[in-house]
Design a protein around this motif. Structure first.
Motif, PDB file in Angstrom:
ATOM      1  N   VAL A 349       6.712 -36.780 -18.887  1.00 55.57           N
ATOM      2  CA  VAL A 349       7.905 -36.463 -19.669  1.00 55.57           C
ATOM      3  C   VAL A 349       7.510 -35.661 -20.897  1.00 55.57           C
ATOM      4  CG1 VAL A 349       9.100 -38.521 -18.858  1.00 55.57           C
ATOM      5  CG2 VAL A 349       7.771 -38.624 -20.968  1.00 55.57           C
ATOM      6  N   ASP A 350       8.531 -34.938 -21.435  1.00 55.83           N
ATOM      7  CA  ASP A 350       8.286 -34.175 -22.662  1.00 55.83           C
ATOM      8  C   ASP A 350       8.572 -35.047 -23.873  1.00 55.83           C
ATOM      9  OD1 ASP A 350      11.054 -34.306 -22.905  1.00 55.83           O
ATOM     10  OD2 ASP A 350      11.370 -32.257 -22.154  1.00 55.83           O
ATOM     11  N   LEU A 414      -8.334 -40.632 -16.008  1.00 55.70           N
ATOM     12  CA  LEU A 414      -7.572 -40.014 -17.101  1.00 55.70           C
ATOM     13  C   LEU A 414      -6.613 -41.004 -17.755  1.00 55.70           C
ATOM     14  CD1 LEU A 414      -6.672 -36.604 -15.398  1.00 55.70           C
ATOM     15  CD2 LEU A 414      -8.635 -37.133 -16.877  1.00 55.70           C
ATOM     16  N   ALA A 415      -6.006 -41.878 -16.961  1.00 56.94           N
ATOM     17  CA  ALA A 415      -5.027 -42.813 -17.512  1.00 56.94           C
ATOM     18  C   ALA A 415      -4.940 -44.049 -16.630  1.00 56.94           C
ATOM     19  CB  ALA A 415      -3.647 -42.153 -17.624  1.00 56.94           C
ATOM     20  N   VAL A 416      -4.604 -45.168 -17.264  1.00 52.74           N
ATOM     21  CA  VAL A 416      -4.364 -46.427 -16.556  1.00 52.74           C
ATOM     22  C   VAL A 416      -2.916 -46.789 -16.812  1.00 52.74           C
ATOM     23  CG1 VAL A 416      -5.054 -48.831 -16.285  1.00 52.74           C
ATOM     24  CG2 VAL A 416      -6.749 -47.096 -16.960  1.00 52.74           C
ATOM     25  N   GLY A 417      -2.057 -46.477 -15.822  1.00 57.85           N
ATOM     26  CA  GLY A 417      -0.625 -46.609 -16.065  1.00 57.85           C
ATOM     27  C   GLY A 417      -0.277 -45.845 -17.313  1.00 57.85           C
ATOM     28  N   GLY A 425      -7.981 -37.347 -20.626  1.00 60.99           N
ATOM     29  CA  GLY A 425      -6.580 -37.340 -20.223  1.00 60.99           C
ATOM     30  C   GLY A 425      -5.670 -36.927 -21.355  1.00 60.99           C
ATOM     31  N   ARG A 426      -6.003 -37.365 -22.575  1.00 60.21           N
ATOM     32  CA  ARG A 426      -5.171 -37.012 -23.735  1.00 60.21           C
ATOM     33  C   ARG A 426      -5.231 -35.508 -23.993  1.00 60.21           C
ATOM     34  NH1 ARG A 426      -7.498 -40.117 -26.670  1.00 60.21           N
ATOM     35  NH2 ARG A 426      -6.198 -41.948 -26.345  1.00 60.21           N
ATOM     36  N   HIS A 435       3.747 -36.455 -21.820  1.00 60.96           N
ATOM     37  CA  HIS A 435       3.424 -37.864 -21.998  1.00 60.96           C
ATOM     38  C   HIS A 435       3.581 -38.566 -20.652  1.00 60.96           C
ATOM     39  CE1 HIS A 435       3.588 -37.378 -26.387  1.00 60.96           C
ATOM     40  NE2 HIS A 435       4.672 -36.646 -26.176  1.00 60.96           N
ATOM     41  N   LEU A 436       2.773 -39.572 -20.442  1.00 64.66           N
ATOM     42  CA  LEU A 436       2.840 -40.349 -19.209  1.00 64.66           C
ATOM     43  C   LEU A 436       3.828 -41.492 -19.393  1.00 64.66           C
ATOM     44  CD1 LEU A 436       1.287 -40.217 -16.470  1.00 64.66           C
ATOM     45  CD2 LEU A 436      -0.162 -42.044 -17.365  1.00 64.66           C
ATOM     46  N   ALA A 437       4.710 -41.676 -18.423  1.00 64.25           N
ATOM     47  CA  ALA A 437       5.684 -42.775 -18.473  1.00 64.25           C
ATOM     48  C   ALA A 437       5.661 -43.501 -17.131  1.00 64.25           C
ATOM     49  CB  ALA A 437       7.085 -42.244 -18.770  1.00 64.25           C
TER      50      ALA A 437
END
Length: 445
Positions: A349-350, A414-417, A425-426, A435-437
């Motif tokens: 998402v933005d 890169l990310a965990v959930g 990942g950042r 952003h990760l959602a």
């Protein structure tokens, strides 16, 4: 029974009744016919707004005719009648009688106004039968206390003003005032447990002990007082042992409760989070495993529709978990990604929280934990084992394999959930102002 005595009984019962209109559950049989007739003769009942509800189960070929008879009777009494038809689920596993009762109660509740009082014609003989049935099924204090005179019933109340009155007395009243009533042929079927007790067992008990019904009912009243006390105490005890998450209990404190409270507290807790209750054997097995399992063990007790798992000083109640396939892995370009095993949706998402337009330069993969993963969560920081992060965050072990991880083409984490983002990942997400959602419910309720 002299009509004046029935009138006095109901006038006294009405005086202690919560405010609200009254609806008589009217089958057309002897008992409900007496109750409807007697209430219809009381101005105090009519002033509250008296009506009748007839439920057609469709289990007898003449059931529609019974509805017509009920309409005629209510017209003569000038009492409004609501007729409802239900489909009884014959394969519910509860038995036909119990399934019909559940359908009837659900239908009645669906038509109730707020705080409306439903008057049921259950009497002393019904109460004695209920106590014996519950005893034979191994019920505890709540079950053995049988039917309450008044209890919550959907948005209204269930009211049983005749629990102290015998079936013989009701028949005497009906004959005295010249009532006609419907005879349901299924009431003579001794394959039904209640009918067997009514027709074969209780007559023998009464022959030996003439006051059997009164004595059984009196015992039920004593047990009711005990059950009410246990209910009050179990409510207080639950508040003491429940965790901050409503689906958790502090199990050592629960084990320390007196035997009389441990089971009621467990059941009250499960009902509050809308999970099915275990049988007595399963409760005993839960107690045994929690008391005997070593601290590092993770005991789990299951029954249909629910399971209880231990982690650290808590037990968690949850619906049976679905686990994703160990080798599941998909390429991801940032579009909303439905995850397997009902684990929600992963999104990019933005800054406004809206889905990001997929870009060709985005090339991620999504999978689940396989063990041994690590990531660096801050620039120039230490690389951390994912196992350690889970432990520090207090995430139960059974949930760790249900959290999606995002990796690059080389399987770098890169990310965990949306719990942790690695330094790499950042940097990648910042390049796309993304952003990760993760829309999920880790433990379904």
């Amino acid at each position: 029974m002299h009509t004046g005595r029935m009138r006095d009984l109901l006038v006294a019962a009405l005086a202690s009744l919560p405010p609200g209109p009254i609806a008589v559950a009217y089958s057309g049989g002897l008992d409900s016919s007496v109750l409807l007739h007697a209430l219809a003769g009381l101005p105090a009942a009519r002033e509250r707004g008296l009506r009748a509800i007839h439920v057609d189960h469709g289990l007898q070929t003449s059931s529609r005719e019974w509805g017509s008879v009920c309409k005629s009777v209510c017209a003569d009494l000038d009492v409004p009648l609501t007729v409802m038809s239900v489909d009884v689920e014959r394969s519910s596993g509860f038995g036909l009688e119990a399934a019909a009762r559940r359908s009837r109660f659900a239908a009645i509740q669906s038509t109730l106004a707020e705080d409306e009082v439903v008057a049921f014609a259950h009497h002393r003989d019904d109460q004695a039968e209920t106590v014996l049935l519950k005893l034979l099924r191994g019920a505890g204090p709540e079950g053995l206390s049988a039917m309450r005179k008044l209890r919550r019933f959907g948005v209204g109340h269930a009211w049983r003003p005749l629990l102290g009155t015998s079936r013989t007395t009701l028949r005497s009243y009906a004959e005295q005032v010249g009532l006609d009533w419907i005879s349901d042929p299924s009431n003579a079927d001794t394959v039904i447990d209640r009918n067997y007790l009514r027709m074969d067992v209780l007559p023998r008990l009464r022959k030996r002990w003439p006051e059997a019904d009164a004595s059984i009912t009196q015992s039920a009243d004593w047990v009711r007082a005990a059950a009410d006390f246990i209910e009050h105490e179990s409510n207080l005890a639950l508040a003491r042992v429940q965790g901050l998450d409503p689906a958790t209990l502090r199990y050592l404190q629960w084990l320390e409760l007196p035997d009389a409270l441990r089971d009621p507290v467990l059941r009250r807790w499960l009902r509050a989070i809308d999970l099915p209750e275990p049988n007595r054997y399963q409760v005993g097995e839960l107690v045994r495993q929690l008391a005997e399992a070593a601290e590092h063990k993770l005991p789990c007790i299951r029954w249909p529709g629910a399971e209880i798992r231990r982690y650290r000083d808590l037990v968690y109640a949850l619906r049976p978990l679905q686990m994703p396939e160990a080798q599941w892995r998909v390429a991801w370009d940032g579009k909303p990604l439905p995850l397997p095993a009902g684990l929600g949706t992963l999104r990019l998402v933005d800054n406004r929280g809206e889905d990001l337009t997929p870009a060709a330069s985005l090339s991620f993969h999504v999978r689940f934990r396989r063990g041994g993963e690590s990531l660096r969560v801050a620039a120039n920081g230490y690389t951390r084992e994912l196992r350690d992060l889970f432990q520090e965050a207090g995430i139960p072990p059974w949930e760790r394999g249900r959290i999606p991880v995002v990796v690059d083409a080389e399987d770098q984490l890169l990310a965990v959930g949306d719990l942790w983002i690695s330094d790499a990942g950042r940097t990648c997400l910042a390049r796309h102002a993304a952003h990760l959602a993760w829309e999920h419910a880790l433990t379904p309720a």
